[in-house]
Design a protein around this motif. Sequence first.
Motif, PDB file in Angstrom:
ATOM      1  N   THR A 147     -25.441  68.620  51.368  1.00  0.00           N
ATOM      2  CA  THR A 147     -24.039  68.814  51.267  1.00  0.00           C
ATOM      3  C   THR A 147     -23.693  70.178  51.175  1.00  0.00           C
ATOM      4  N   ASP A 196     -20.598  73.243  50.045  1.00  0.00           N
ATOM      5  CA  ASP A 196     -19.682  73.476  49.273  1.00  0.00           C
ATOM      6  C   ASP A 196     -18.300  73.727  49.774  1.00  0.00           C
ATOM      7  N   ARG A 224     -19.184  65.722  53.977  1.00  0.00           N
ATOM      8  CA  ARG A 224     -20.252  66.468  53.274  1.00  0.00           C
ATOM      9  C   ARG A 224     -19.753  67.443  52.350  1.00  0.00           C
ATOM     10  N   ALA A 225     -18.691  68.081  52.486  1.00  0.00           N
ATOM     11  CA  ALA A 225     -18.339  69.407  51.891  1.00  0.00           C
ATOM     12  C   ALA A 225     -17.204  68.900  50.505  1.00  0.00           C
ATOM     13  N   GLN A 226     -17.098  69.580  49.491  1.00  0.00           N
ATOM     14  CA  GLN A 226     -16.636  69.769  48.354  1.00  0.00           C
ATOM     15  C   GLN A 226     -15.138  69.909  48.613  1.00  0.00           C
ATOM     16  N   ARG A 227     -15.014  71.119  49.641  1.00  0.00           N
ATOM     17  CA  ARG A 227     -13.651  71.809  49.916  1.00  0.00           C
ATOM     18  C   ARG A 227     -13.584  71.806  51.408  1.00  0.00           C
ATOM     19  N   ASP A 280      -8.066  70.453  52.287  1.00  0.00           N
ATOM     20  CA  ASP A 280      -7.572  71.303  51.083  1.00  0.00           C
ATOM     21  C   ASP A 280      -6.632  72.615  51.429  1.00  0.00           C
TER      22      ASP A 280
END
Length: 266
Positions: free
Chosen positions: A178, A180, A212-215, A240
Amino acid sequence: MSRDARWNALLELLAAHGRVEVEEAATTLEVSAATIRRDLDQLAEQQMLTRTRGGAVAHGVSYELPLRYKTARHASEKQRIGRAVADLVPAGGVVGLTGGTTVTEVARGLSVRTDIGGDSAAGSSAPPALTVVTNALNIANELVIRPQIKMVVTGGVARPQSYELTGPLASGVLQEITLDVAVLGVNAIDVREGAYVHHEGEAAVNRLLAERAQRVIVAADSSKIGRRAFARVCELRRIDVLVTDDAIDDEAAAGLREAGVTVIAV
């Protein structure tokens, strides 16, 4: 003008027009026709183009400049974008980097961040380290010597045009981690359809990085905006932030913001 500068200029002309003529190139670059002929012969030996009578043409229908010849394109803009994106990455986080000249500048910006330390062990007073995951061999080569950065490289088959690793080996690694933040370098951004690259294998790996990234941050100079390339990486809703240069068209910037993308022009 140096030989490398001439070669870069000739390949730029080839990428823009699909062909170059000796006499026109000699006039544009302010060198002799004999020099241009010699340059074209040497580039043909490297299979960078196909020589014709009086000039040269690009290989194939769609022409992609290899990474080593794209460094000088919009160099100052890419450096500004790279520094700005690097500042958006949280210290102590995990960041995924694709390949490309602009993302290479992001990597260089991360390498000189003073708030990223080399020891994140419990009880240490040093700032937290940074973990970088990349499928780009040139970026890994630059960052692996930085003690403050943990360098993770995917497997895969290397593309000589971009130094990126693609295929199931790269995808297999990315499916197990994962991130960030994912920083994507792209060849084109359509204000309705999303981000694109030239090669379908790179698009697949870049898409997985984004998933796989939050942002997701896209790093691209303004010449890429309002265009499409062969393979789509992701829709605009997956992006984003777009960090670009201040030459971005106002209408394009407004369209991207309306789609929910934060646009940062530097």
